[in-house]
Scaffold this active site. Structure first.
Site, PDB file in Angstrom:
ATOM      1  N   ASP A 145      62.241 -12.459  57.029  1.00  0.00           N
ATOM      2  CA  ASP A 145      61.837 -13.854  56.965  1.00  0.00           C
ATOM      3  C   ASP A 145      63.109 -14.706  56.865  1.00  0.00           C
ATOM      4  O   ASP A 145      64.197 -14.178  56.615  1.00  0.00           O
ATOM      5  CB  ASP A 145      60.943 -14.054  55.735  1.00  0.00           C
ATOM      6  CG  ASP A 145      60.479 -15.492  55.571  1.00  0.00           C
ATOM      7  OD1 ASP A 145      60.151 -16.113  56.592  1.00  0.00           O
ATOM      8  OD2 ASP A 145      60.454 -15.976  54.438  1.00  0.00           O
ATOM      9  N   ASP A 178      59.199 -21.246  60.824  1.00  0.00           N
ATOM     10  CA  ASP A 178      59.945 -22.487  61.032  1.00  0.00           C
ATOM     11  C   ASP A 178      60.037 -22.855  62.507  1.00  0.00           C
ATOM     12  O   ASP A 178      59.753 -22.051  63.392  1.00  0.00           O
ATOM     13  CB  ASP A 178      61.360 -22.342  60.460  1.00  0.00           C
ATOM     14  CG  ASP A 178      61.428 -22.784  59.022  1.00  0.00           C
ATOM     15  OD1 ASP A 178      60.399 -23.248  58.509  1.00  0.00           O
ATOM     16  OD2 ASP A 178      62.494 -22.663  58.410  1.00  0.00           O
ATOM     17  N   ASP A 207      54.648 -13.279  54.074  1.00  0.00           N
ATOM     18  CA  ASP A 207      55.381 -12.079  54.502  1.00  0.00           C
ATOM     19  C   ASP A 207      54.695 -10.790  54.066  1.00  0.00           C
ATOM     20  O   ASP A 207      55.156  -9.699  54.415  1.00  0.00           O
ATOM     21  CB  ASP A 207      56.803 -12.094  53.918  1.00  0.00           C
ATOM     22  CG  ASP A 207      57.563 -13.348  54.288  1.00  0.00           C
ATOM     23  OD1 ASP A 207      57.508 -13.733  55.464  1.00  0.00           O
ATOM     24  OD2 ASP A 207      58.196 -13.947  53.395  1.00  0.00           O
TER      25      ASP A 207
END
Length: 1249
Positions: free
Chosen positions: A448, A730, A892
């Protein structure tokens, strides 16, 4: 995300900035999102499609627990047992309880082939007709193994019980019997009204009803969901805000909520609240998700919609998978191999016994045993007898030793002080004890971004104003320094003392007020934003709440440089400019979005001037600059420099607007706001009209702070041939910028984006379709590479393109058609982009994985938690590689559970990732030590342990095989029964166990200095079938020597006392003694790292052997247990003969001499990387000492080529909140006194839009 298709027209490209849907979409969502996507077969009549009203099956009634237990909401769980479909709020991650532990644990343990094998042996040994060994020789080791494993599993599960209990017993206030009462989380039910206070964790997915903030505004921190620490805001409905403030009002609340079924979509919620006679729409802005934290809100009330396992955070967790290492799988196959060998050898010896009895045994009167069994039956009994005798080829102590080694290696990880993060008092933690050696075989890491690679802290580092760059260490006079002193902010009472800036000349310039552009630069930063402000209760300082950390960093920078944002209302904004307070009228706020890549604000100055301020990406700002704008070239040069330094840039500009121009534009703006269809497009078009002929002021450069040591860690892991993929939710620009910051991407790489990838895969697919079917199917993977150009390649792909490439959307459309039409005809033409069959879809996935694996780096952005797990699954499935996932948030968890190894970043607010992980630590940089030191050592130790364990047991067991040629294949044993029982438990276990725990070829510093030492683990070269058969043949050779040299020595031999020592018992003592010396000295030759403990173990094992043997052969124990101890005096009789000691020495010498020679030649002629490092160990250690003294800088920024440094992470949202006035306090009498920084407005001005 929706891709429309009509006829044969090509599809629109996916939106890179939209998070694609997940697999848990509800049926009504599919209807809406794909209704327009139905393809029509040309010329074919389409059956009519009945449009049904959407059925909403999830109903929640406020303050009515009994309603949710009505029979209509029951569902079958097991057989005919029914249970309410509404989950309780208790969570369960443990595996066992008091009643299920014993049966479930034994069931899991007997999934191991070896345990079933030993249980069968135990049953065979209890049959008198075929037993050749006492039953206790198998029962004792089996009970020890099962017991040790059960205790370890129990300890692991108790830790999970404690974690679950801690969470389930958290306190929350629930409205029961008309008043709020303290209740535990586990007792909360759907439909309950709960009260939460500041800094409380949210216990379930809750509909926000009211809060102490104006208009029921509630700030939440989502660190546990996504690792982000910037605050998000949630809003209550206006009707609930007005009517549900008091406890009495909340107790009378009886609304019915109708909404979507529980799903894993963190970005969407759809529902309706029916209260009294009205219906009110609900969306995600009204929902507080479990795991978030209440911030800057004193009290809020909510209604529980989803609880426990139905919450979105738990739905994103994925299934808990039972993880096993590659070595475990290999050991299972080797057990099968040994079992087949055992069957073949036993069958051969049984046949030999039949022939021997037919030819010799039946004709020799002195061999008559009183039984009248047939030859074939005797052979049958002999077969089972040899199965028992030779069973030690699969030693049961192997498994208990493996568990002990893994437990010890886990403790070493826990105790490693170099993986301890002192700032947060967080040690590394091995949360499982079964995967340690797998850490030495990792090929792919999936990471991540936010909170894992980065700290999610933005820092204003540099800027350029009117062509002059600031940010390097400089004195107030403008003299550049190598090492400067941070700016002293004592002159600014409003400054944030934590803010650091090294350029003193910029502060001097501002304070002198000579540079008008510099003043305008920071005035723009203090005015053009959507930040919210409030005052801290304890200190009275200003606290900014930004929609993104970028905005917060820019406004904080302006604050420190003397332009302090103080407050805002629906149509004004107040700042303090170099000590002077001014209020500007806000005429329009043109919000940021992903397509515009900029935001603007139109302000009316106190003197009547109208000015537009704008900030945005250089690529869009430069297109809109006036031809008269100055400093474009010098600003562009500075932007290039900032981009090479991996800083995130924004250009700042302004434009003065005449009153007539503004009046004309505002009419168009109002018309666009009233548009019913495509309102966003209409507004964007109107924004374009005013955002022209801008004048450039300068640009900002922000650093997205990486965690310490991230670039070095990634570089070191890359040298170890470990590929790192970044999977993040993102934006593309943000992910790309971080890729450059952490050295994952470099300027010399060719970066390929989704459209390019899709094009290449489509070309490969079309080429395959044109090939003959047999040829294309016979070749699963194309041999030619996807990238033929020289140089390094990198892949940056968004979630939308990922779905398009992997046919994920096609799967949903196909399912929809099947439901609506009952069947789906095959595609009419292969050119329509649809997969023709499942085989083609699989090949497409293989192509994508092959292409990605050709790249040096892969970044997947705007991906959902489900997509993260799917990417990991694809690499596991098609590359057969060992994978590791690392993350810190609930988004995650699915990825962490899917990978072979899951690592959670601990020490943050969120603990969901840690709870689901196999290993946890506080910083990404510790991954380097976990893999290159602990992982590599664990792998080497386990491989060496297994190779030697198999060898010593083959050497021990096959002596019986050679002995069978001299005892009529009668399944008689060579050694004493007690020696067979204790061989693996006492006589040979400790030295090899310590090698498995302590051995190391090189120390930790050299392991980190030479990452190539990690390669043997990835290749699996230290333990495989080749090594297994080498151990087998080594064992055969040693067993031959151990049997036949003493056999030759005993043949026609006379002792010192005139007696022949060639009896069976003396022979058994000599062969056993030679075996013990050989295996213990052999492990000494294989030991790379000697300690006192290893030396003690080798010598101690030999001493224990002789001590126990002399005790068991003593007359005293024979008198007490004459049936069990029959070798009375055998040891003392045999070992007093010097001739037999010479025999033992000769046997041991001949057994070890070939090994010594082979090892010597191997290290001289074919040395491994480890051998070379060991040979020059002292030289390298001196180099390490010199390097430590030099202490080079951690990361050198810089590069050559030009790229945009734009990576603004701001998302739309706060602008709507500001212009609607919902952040303003409307009822001062019912609420606490407002802070001075927030202006009062009449109630009418704060109405909702």
């Amino acid at each position: 995300m929706s891709i429309r298709r009509t006829g044969g027209h090509p599809s629109l490209e996916p939106n890179d900035d939209v998070m694609p849907y997940s697999d848990d979409e509800t049926d009504d969502e599919l209807d809406v999102s794909t209704e327009e996507e139905e393809e029509e077969t040309p010329g074919a009549p389409q059956p009519p499609v009945e449009i049904r009203p959407t059925e909403i099956a999830w109903r929640v009634k406020a303050n009515d627990r009994a309603y949710h237990h009505l029979p209509e909401f029951d569902k079958k769980t097991f057989l005919c047992i029914k249970k309410s479909k509404y989950s309780g709020n208790a969570i369960k991650t443990y595996k066992y309880n008091v009643f299920t532990f014993l049966p479930l644990n034994l069931f899991e343990q007997f999934k191991r082939v070896a345990n079933i094998y030993f249980l069968a042996l135990l049953i065979l040994q209890s049959i008198p007709a075929i037993t050749t060994l006492p039953w206790y020789t198998t029962l004792i080791p089996l009970v020890v193994v099962l017991g040790v494993t059960a205790i370890k599993d129990l300890v692991d599960d108790l830790a999970r019980h404690r974690m679950d209990k801690e969470i389930n017993n958290r306190k929350c206030e629930v409205l029961l019997d008309g008043r709020f009462q303290a209740s535990k989380w586990r007792d909360i039910q759907v439909g309950d009204v709960v009260r939460m206070k500041k800094n409380d964790f949210i216990p379930a997915d809750i509909l926000l009803l009211s809060s102490s903030n104006p208009n029921s505004l509630c700030y939440v921190e989502t660190a546990e969901l996504d690792g982000e620490t910037n605050l998000k805001f949630k809003l209550g409905l206006r009707v609930t805000d007005e009517r549900l403030q008091e406890e009495r009002q909340l107790a009378q609340f009886d609304a019915m909520i109708e909404c979507e079924e529980p799903n894993n979509r963190l970005d969407k919620f759809t529902g309706v609240m029916q209260w009294k006679t009205d219906r009110y729409p609900l969306d995600l802005d009204n929902i507080l998700l479990r795991g978030c934290k209440i911030r800057n809100t004193e009290v809020c009330h909510g209604l529980v919609i989803f609880a426990g396992a139905d919450t979105k955070i738990m739905r994103n967790g994925g299934k808990t998978r039972f993880k096993r290492t590659k070595i475990d799988e290999l050991m299972n196959y080797m057990v099968y191999t040994i079992f087949v060998l055992l069957l073949l050898v036993s069958a051969g010896l049984a046949i030999g016994h039949s022939f021997w009895f037919e030819e010799i045994g039946a004709n020799a009167w002195y061999l008559y045993d009183g039984r009248e069994d047939s030859t074939s039956y005797r052979g049958f009994l002999s077969f089972w007898g040899y199965i028992i005798v030779l069973n030690t080829m699969v030693p049961i102590s192997l498994y208990v030793s493996v568990e002990v080694i893994r437990l010890g290696q886990s403790k070493f990880i826990n105790w490693d002080l170099q993986m301890y993060y002192a700032d947060k008092d967080t040690p590394a933690k091995a949360r499982t004890t079964t995967l340690n050696e797998q850490l030495g075989q990792i090929e792919y890491i999936f990471s991540d971004k936010t909170g894992t690679l980065t700290q999610n802290i933005m820092q204003f580092k540099k800027c350029t104003i009117s062509g002059h760059s600031y940010g390097n260490p400089t004195t107030a006079e403008g003299v550049n320094l190598d090492r400067g002193r941070p700016v002293d902010w004592s002159w600014n009472a409003d400054a944030d003392k934590k803010f650091q800036f090294m350029d003193n000349s910029l502060v001097a310039c501002l304070r002198s007020k000579k540079d008008k552009d510099a003043l305008e630069f920071f005035k723009l930063l203090s005015l053009c934003h959507t930040v919210m402000v409030e005052s801290s209760e304890s200190t009275g300082e200003l606290v900014y709440q930004a929609a993104s950390p970028d905005e917060g960093a820019l406004v904080t920078a302006a604050r420190n440089f003397g332009f302090v944002f103080l407050s805002r209302t629906q149509d004004t904004i107040t700042i303090r400019e170099m000590g002077e307070e001014k209020t500007y009228e806000m005429l329009a706020l043109l919000d940021f979005n992903s397509d515009r890549k900029r935001m603007s604000i139109i302000l009316k100055f106190p003197d009547g001037r109208i000015r537009l301020y704008c900030k945005g990406a250089d690529t869009v700002i430069y297109e809109r600059l006036s031809p008269n704008s100055k400093h474009k070239e010098s600003t562009q040069t500075a932007l290039d420099k900032f981009a090479r330094e991996t800083l995130r840039t924004l250009c700042l500009c302004y434009k003065d607007i005449s009153a007539a121009e503004y009046e004309s534009w505002t009419r168009k703006h109002m018309e666009a706001q009233m548009t019913m269809s495509n309102r966003d497009d209409a507004l964007d078009h109107v924004y374009e009209l005013i955002e022209t002929n801008l004048l450039l002021i300068g640009a900002t450069a922000i650093e997205d702070k990486l965690q310490e040591g991230v670039p070095e860690t990634i570089a070191k892991l890359a040298k170890a041939n470990i590929k790192i993929w970044v999977l993040t939710g993102d934006k593309k620009e943000t992910a790309e910028n971080i890729g450059f910051s952490c050295s994952l991407l470099t300027e010399d790489m060719h970066i390929h984006f989704g459209e390019h990838v899709n094009e290449k895969l489509s070309i490969r697919q079309a080429k395959r379709r044109n090939e003959p079917p047999i040829q294309s199917r016979g070749r699963k993977r194309p041999a030619e590479p996807f990238f033929t150009e020289p140089g390094k390649n990198a892949l940056i792909i968004t979630g939308g393109w990922l779905n398009e490439i992997l046919y994920e959307k096609k799967k949903k459309r196909r399912r929809l058609r099947l439901r609506r039409l009952g069947k789906r005809p095959p595609p009419s033409s292969p050119q329509d982009g649809q997969p023709m069959n499942d085989w083609e879809k699989e090949i497409r996935q293989i192509d994508f994985v092959d292409m990605a694996c050709e790249c040096e780096a892969v970044i997947c952005c705007r991906v959902t938690p489900k997509q993260k797990a799917n990417v990991v699954s694809l690499v596991k499935k098609y590359k057969k590689a060992v994978t590791l996932s690392i993350g810190d948030g609930a988004n995650d968890v699915n990825m962490i559970k899917t990978a072979d190894i899951g690592v959670g970043i601990s020490g943050q607010e969120g603990m969901q990732a840690v709870m689901s992980s196999d290993f946890a630590f506080a910083q990404f940089r510790y991954l380097e030590r976990l893999l290159l030191v602990h992982g590599r050592w664990s792998y080497i130790r386990m491989c060496k342990f297994l190779r030697f364990f198999f060898f010593k047991n083959f050497a021990f067991t096959l002596v019986h095989f050679w002995y069978s040629f001299f005892n009529g294949y009668s399944a008689q044993v060579t050694f004493e029964d007690w020696f067979i029982t204790l061989y693996n438990l006492c006589y040979s276990s400790l030295p090899v166990l310590l090698v498995g725990l302590l051995d190391q070829d090189v120390n930790d510093r050299l392991s980190l200095k030479f990452p190539k030492l990690y390669l043997p683990g990835q290749q699996g070269s230290l333990f495989n079938y080749r090594n297994f058969f080498i151990s087998l043949f080594h064992g055969i050779f040693v067993s031959l020597i151990i049997f036949f040299i003493p056999y030759g020595a005993f043949l026609q031999t006379m002792g010192q006392d005139g007696e022949a020592p060639s009896d069976y018992q003396s022979f058994a003592v000599v062969t056993a003694s030679a075996l013990i010396f050989t295996v213990n000295l052999q492990i000494s030759l294989d030991t790379s790292y000697w300690t006192f403990v290893n030396c003690f173990a080798v010598l101690g094992s030999i001493a224990i052997y002789f001590g126990i043997m002399f005790d068991l052969h003593s007359a005293g124990i024979h008198v007490i247990f004459p049936q069990f101890f029959t070798f009375t005096g055998a040891a003392s009789n045999a070992l007093r003969q010097p001739y037999l000691w010479l025999t033992i020495i000769l046997t041991v010498g001949i057994s070890l001499l070939p090994v010594v020679c082979i090892q010597f030649l191997h290290k001289i002629i074919w040395p491994s990387i480890g051998d070379k490092v060991q040979r020059n160990r002292k030289k390298y250690e001196l180099e390490l000492q010199k390097e430590a003294k030099k202490q080079p800088s951690a990361f050198q920024r810089g590069g050559r080529s030009r790229r945009s440094g734009y990576a603004f992470s701001h998302s739309r949202g706060y602008a709507d909140l500001i212009v609607s006035g919902r952040s303003l306090r409307r009822r001062p009498t019912a609420r606490a006194r407002p802070q001075n920084s927030i202006r009062e407005l009449p109630e009418r001005a704060a109405e909702n839009i």
